[in-house]
Scaffold this motif. Structure first.
Motif, PDB file in Angstrom:
ATOM      1  N   LYS A 597       1.282 -19.653 -10.081  1.00 26.85           N
ATOM      2  CA  LYS A 597       2.038 -18.147 -10.207  1.00 26.85           C
ATOM      3  C   LYS A 597       3.371 -18.437 -11.048  1.00 26.85           C
ATOM      4  N   ASN A 598       3.985 -19.350 -11.274  1.00 28.69           N
ATOM      5  CA  ASN A 598       5.154 -19.578 -12.246  1.00 28.69           C
ATOM      6  C   ASN A 598       4.830 -19.229 -13.585  1.00 28.69           C
ATOM      7  N   ARG A 599       3.662 -19.375 -13.851  1.00 26.75           N
ATOM      8  CA  ARG A 599       3.211 -19.367 -15.068  1.00 26.75           C
ATOM      9  C   ARG A 599       3.163 -17.790 -15.723  1.00 26.75           C
ATOM     10  N   ASP A 608       4.312 -21.896 -24.629  1.00 27.33           N
ATOM     11  CA  ASP A 608       4.134 -22.826 -23.602  1.00 27.33           C
ATOM     12  C   ASP A 608       4.601 -22.012 -22.140  1.00 27.33           C
ATOM     13  N   LYS A 609       3.587 -22.032 -21.471  1.00 25.25           N
ATOM     14  CA  LYS A 609       3.909 -21.316 -20.299  1.00 25.25           C
ATOM     15  C   LYS A 609       4.023 -22.487 -19.030  1.00 25.25           C
ATOM     16  N   THR A 610       4.850 -22.649 -18.112  1.00 24.69           N
ATOM     17  CA  THR A 610       4.962 -23.594 -17.252  1.00 24.69           C
ATOM     18  C   THR A 610       4.811 -23.203 -15.821  1.00 24.69           C
ATOM     19  N   THR A 611       4.189 -24.012 -15.001  1.00 26.83           N
ATOM     20  CA  THR A 611       3.963 -23.694 -13.555  1.00 26.83           C
ATOM     21  C   THR A 611       5.152 -24.148 -12.723  1.00 26.83           C
ATOM     22  N   GLY A 612       5.914 -25.181 -13.307  1.00 24.54           N
ATOM     23  CA  GLY A 612       6.930 -25.609 -12.689  1.00 24.54           C
ATOM     24  C   GLY A 612       6.584 -27.054 -12.167  1.00 24.54           C
ATOM     25  N   LYS A 614       4.741 -30.650 -14.108  1.00 26.79           N
ATOM     26  CA  LYS A 614       4.362 -31.035 -15.176  1.00 26.79           C
ATOM     27  C   LYS A 614       2.892 -31.431 -15.423  1.00 26.79           C
ATOM     28  N   THR A 615       2.551 -32.072 -14.335  1.00 27.65           N
ATOM     29  CA  THR A 615       1.120 -32.604 -14.046  1.00 27.65           C
ATOM     30  C   THR A 615      -0.144 -31.653 -14.283  1.00 27.65           C
ATOM     31  N   ILE A 620      -3.789 -27.952 -17.493  1.00 31.52           N
ATOM     32  CA  ILE A 620      -4.140 -26.663 -17.954  1.00 31.52           C
ATOM     33  C   ILE A 620      -4.021 -26.668 -19.472  1.00 31.52           C
ATOM     34  N   GLY A 621      -3.184 -27.514 -20.020  1.00 32.06           N
ATOM     35  CA  GLY A 621      -3.338 -27.618 -21.593  1.00 32.06           C
ATOM     36  C   GLY A 621      -4.527 -28.274 -22.011  1.00 32.06           C
ATOM     37  N   GLY A 622      -5.167 -29.263 -21.188  1.00 31.66           N
ATOM     38  CA  GLY A 622      -6.449 -29.525 -22.029  1.00 31.66           C
ATOM     39  C   GLY A 622      -7.396 -28.741 -21.556  1.00 31.66           C
ATOM     40  N   ILE A 623      -7.507 -28.147 -20.416  1.00 32.73           N
ATOM     41  CA  ILE A 623      -8.569 -27.221 -20.107  1.00 32.73           C
ATOM     42  C   ILE A 623      -8.688 -25.969 -20.973  1.00 32.73           C
ATOM     43  N   GLY A 624      -7.264 -25.614 -21.298  1.00 33.33           N
ATOM     44  CA  GLY A 624      -7.168 -24.294 -22.356  1.00 33.33           C
ATOM     45  C   GLY A 624      -7.672 -24.761 -23.651  1.00 33.33           C
TER      46      GLY A 624
END
Length: 867
Positions: A597-599, A608-612, A614-615, A620-624
């Motif tokens: 939700k923080n994204r 770059d959008k963060t969920t808070g 890092k893992t 998400i970056g890989g699947i993205g």
């Protein structure tokens, strides 16, 4: 003869005989008196000639008087103007003009006129003017300005605008809702009255908290003062200014017809309610309302004259003798009616409770109660389902009614246009059609929930799954017992909705498979490649807010991330924002949304959008990256599917058309109607995408008709009025309205309605059949729609029979589907039929014997197959 020698005579000094100095002084004094006399005369003439008069007729009259004065002055042009008697005489001639009654009136009226104009300008600066008050003043003052009669006086005045709407909203805010609660311990008879001879096994508690249309009208009527009513009358004169007496008569008659129909329905509902009410206080209130509507409608049996008829007759007479009064009266009536309809509300209490009377009877007469239990339940359910069926089938019946009303457009064809891009139009059509299917699915959920609640008691709650099982038994001809007509209607609605959803879903799946084959060779190949790409990333584990861990496959995360939508804004310093429509998510996807939700919904100047976490961000970056790599394939497939589905979903496209107004008066009336809708929406705190009621109200009330444009946008069965600020074409508000508003508004009408919203008929036209599965389960006409009901309540058709329609060439041919112990038998009817005749007359006329004879023409041993 004189000579030089003569003696020069000596003269005595000259003694002046006239007083020269005195004469000079007298002359100078006379000259001064002369000049003063001339100045006095000139001033008198100038004062008269400079009188401020506005009308041409008054200017001409004043000039004629000045011309006469000029002729009179010629007779004294050589006169001694040092003579004050002469001067006073000439000045008196000029003063006679200023004392002329016509001149006095002209000067006085001009002063009043200019004072009112100044007052109007002051009010305008304060925002207290309105188009209707401008119209009244310009019309009334125009009559005086343009008159050719000297005796006509100025009697117009600018009236400050009164905000009636604000006062009405304040009145409604202060209304206290009324209500009632009644406990029904007895079952109902077929006519809706209470059967006091029997006791139901459950008690039905009904009630309502409401502010009624009648309550609003009474309150508003009692609180509106003379200024308020005068403002409404002024708006009527303005909005109906172009209406001829014939137009006014037509509008009054139309308003009468609508009101009479509405009152008739309400009277019937109250009479039905009275039959089920035992509370004396409630009966008194209901009887008062019944008396009101009888007075309005009239009752020949009770010798009550119709107030509505009398009012219509009076209005029609008034139109002839006082058209402006009729305009004001008609507008006021329609305004109060719109306010009553727009702000009425009703909160219904409907509970099934343990019946104390029935509990007692169970103890002493349990056997008798067991015998009558089922019949009591059926009677109870029948009456309640009537109310629910009206709600459930409302949209479908409205569409059918509107289709029945359709007539040729003649020369007034309204042109609706899509985006101009076929791909966008196809995508919009598919999206809108899918939303329509979603509404059908929600409608089915409501049917199951409602029927389950009605079948529940205080101790036993019916399961919707059990209701669904009964619907399936009914569809297959295996339902035991009888069904009242309203329960049957609910079952039929559920089955029809399910069939439309199933057919359209199956069709979309087929078109999707075709699209994948055309674009990628095979859907399986794409899925295999996608699986290989995702397998490198492994799964993802997230925790819910209560600490429970949930594991997700990479494909689940992939499908979720595909639902993200990116927004870009900010001009030279662009920002990005990610959004997800939560309503499109499954329960498991909502767990992902909560973890991510923080994204979302945060504008940042980096992609770059963060969920808070890092893992999770790295995952998400890989699947993205996989999503980005395959995005074009999915997009192309979606476009191709939309293109292939266009023949079936075209009627649900998003299109728009500008609204054609016959003049600014017509446009002004439309603005008034739309303002009422925005006020109601503001009151109910409803809005939506690109729609803020307060913005719409501000635009419509502060801008003239020439400063605003309007259009209609259709999204399948949904309608919006576009409000466009001409000064800022990006300022567009989308006001949602109903199909009824579009159909009945005098500026719109039937031509603006979407006439092709039946997916089954679109399927028949383009797919050649109403049932892509070609089976009994998904047939358009189920067993419940075939045959009729006997006087004893039994059905004329008990065989598991269904029917579909198929298009062959230009004809429509039915196919009957009969379930037997060995499978389904299909019989193709050999002759083309008329759909209306087929479903309204032929199908209801069938019985078991007729069906057997029909199938025997192709299946001689049919009796053995159906035993």
């Amino acid at each position: 003869m004189a000579s030089w020698a003569d003696k020069i005579p000596t003269f005595n000094p000259y003694v002046q005989q006239l007083p020269v100095e005195a004469m000079v002084k007298v002359g100078m004094a006379k000259q001064q008196q002369y000049e003063e006399g001339v100045q006095k005369i000139q001033t008198s003439i100038d004062n008269v000639a400079g009188l401020d008069v506005a009308r041409d007729v008054d200017k001409q009259y004043l000039q004629s008087k000045l011309d006469a004065l000029g002729n009179n002055l010629k007779t004294v042009a050589a006169g001694d103007f040092s003579n004050f008697q002469l001067v006073n005489s000439v000045s008196g001639m000029a003063k006679q003009i200023s004392k002329d009654e016509n001149v006095i009136n002209a000067v006085s009226d001009t002063s009043k006129y200019k004072k009112e104009v100044a007052y109007k300008e002051q009010l305008k600066k304060e925002g207290k003017t309105s188009p209707n008050r401008d119209f009244d003043f310009n019309r009334d003052s125009g009559k005086w300005l343009n008159s050719t009669e000297l005796k006509d006086r100025f009697n117009a005045g600018y009236v400050e605008h009164t905000d009636v709407n604000k006062k009405v909203l304040d009145i409604i805010d202060k209304l206290h809702p009324g209500g009632f609660t009644k406990d029904i311990i007895n079952p109902l008879k077929n006519d809706g009255s209470i059967n006091y001879e029997l006791i139901a096994d459950v008690m039905h508690r009904q009630g309502a908290k409401e502010v009624t249309e009648e309550q609003i009208k009474v309150a508003v009527n009692s609180m509106l003062d003379t200024k308020d009513l005068d403002e409404l009358a002024s708006q009527g004169r303005y909005n109906y200014q172009s209406y001829t007496p014939e137009d006014l008569k037509e509008a009054a008659t139309r308003s009468y017809d609508v009101t009479k129909k509405d009152y008739t329905q309400k009277l019937t509902a109250l009479q039905q309610q009275l039959l089920t009410t035992s509370d004396l206080g409630q009966q008194e209130d209901i009887n008062k309302s019944i008396a009101f509507y009888k007075d309005q409608l009239g009752d020949e049996k009770e010798n009550i004259a119709s107030s509505l008829d009398a009012k219509l007759s009076s209005t029609l007479e008034n139109i002839v003798t006082n058209p402006d009064g009729a305009r004001g009266s008609l507008y006021t009536t329609n305004y109060l009616s719109q306010i009553g309809n727009g702000f009425k509300y009703r909160e219904v209490v409907d509970e099934v409770l343990s019946n104390p009377a029935a509990d007692y009877k169970l103890k002493v007469q349990s056997l008798e109660l067991d015998q009558i239990k089922e019949s009591n339940l059926q009677a109870y359910r029948k009456e309640q389902l009537k109310v629910d069926y009206v709600k459930i089938g409302q949209e479908e019946r409205k569409i059918k009614i509107e289709e029945d009303k359709l007539k040729p457009l003649g020369g007034n064809l309204i042109t609706f246009k899509g985006s101009g891009d076929p791909t966008i139009d196809n995508l919009d059509s598919l999206k809108n059609a899918n939303e329509y299917l979603g509404e059908l699915s929600s409608q089915n959920d409501s049917i199951l929930s409602t029927l389950a609640n009605q079948a529940s008691s205080a101790t036993v709650k019916a399961n919707p799954k059990d209701i669904l099982k009964k619907i399936q038994e009914y569809r297959d001809g295996k339902y035991k017992g009888t069904l009242d007509m309203d329960t049957k209607a609910n079952f039929d609605a559920y089955i029809q909705n399910s069939n439309i959803i199933a057919n359209q879903t199956e069709l979309r799946n087929k078109k999707e498979d075709e699209a994948y084959r055309e674009l990628t060779g095979d859907k399986g190949t794409l899925n295999s490649s996608l699986s290989n790409q995702l397998s490198r990333h492994g799964g993802l584990s997230v925790k819910s807010k209560d600490g429970i861990s949930y594991n997700f496959t990479p494909r689940e995360v992939y499908d979720f991330l595909r639902k993200e939508k990116w927004e870009v804004g900010g001009g030279q310093a662009p920002w990005t924002k990610v959004k997800v429509d939560v309503e499109t998510l499954s329960p498991r996807e909502k767990l992902l949304y909560a973890s991510f939700k923080n994204r979302y919904n945060v504008a940042t100047y980096a992609d770059d959008k963060t969920t808070g976490n890092k893992t999770i961000d790295a995952y998400i970056g890989g699947i993205g990256n996989v999503v980005s790599k395959n995005a074009k394939v999915h997009m192309d497939v979606t476009k191709k599917v939309a293109e292939k589905m266009a023949p079936y979903t075209g009627g649900f496209g998003t299109d728009q058309a500008s609204i054609r107004f016959k003049d600014n008066t017509d446009k002004g009336g439309f603005i008034s109607d739309l303002t009422n809708i925005a006020e109601a929406d503001l009151k109910m705190k409803t809005g939506g995408a690109n729609y803020k009621p307060e913005t719409v109200m501000s635009t419509l009330t502060k801008k003239s008709a020439e400063e605003v444009d309007f259009g209609v946008e259709r999204k399948g069965g949904q309608y919006y009025i576009q409000v466009v600020n001409k000064a800022d074409l990006t300022d567009v508000q989308m006001v949602p309205v109903t199909a009824d508003f579009v159909a009945n508004n005098p500026s719109l009408g039937q031509n603006y309605l979407n006439k092709n919203l039946d997916l089954s008929e679109a399927f028949l036209r383009n797919g050649g059949t109403t049932n892509i599965f070609k089976d009994y389960k998904h047939a358009r006409y189920t067993t419940g729609k075939i045959g009729g009901t006997l006087p004893d309540g039994n059905r004329t058709v008990t065989l598991p029979i269904a029917a579909d329609l198929n298009r062959k060439g230009t004809g429509i041919y039915p196919t009957f589907r009969l379930k037997t112990k060995t499978g389904e038998l299909n019989l193709e009817y050999p002759y083309p039929i008329d759909i209306g005749e087929f479903q309204n007359n032929y199908l209801p006329s069938l019985n078991n014997d007729k069906i057997i004879k029909l199938f025997k023409t192709q299946y001689p041993n049919i009796e053995n197959l159906i035993k």
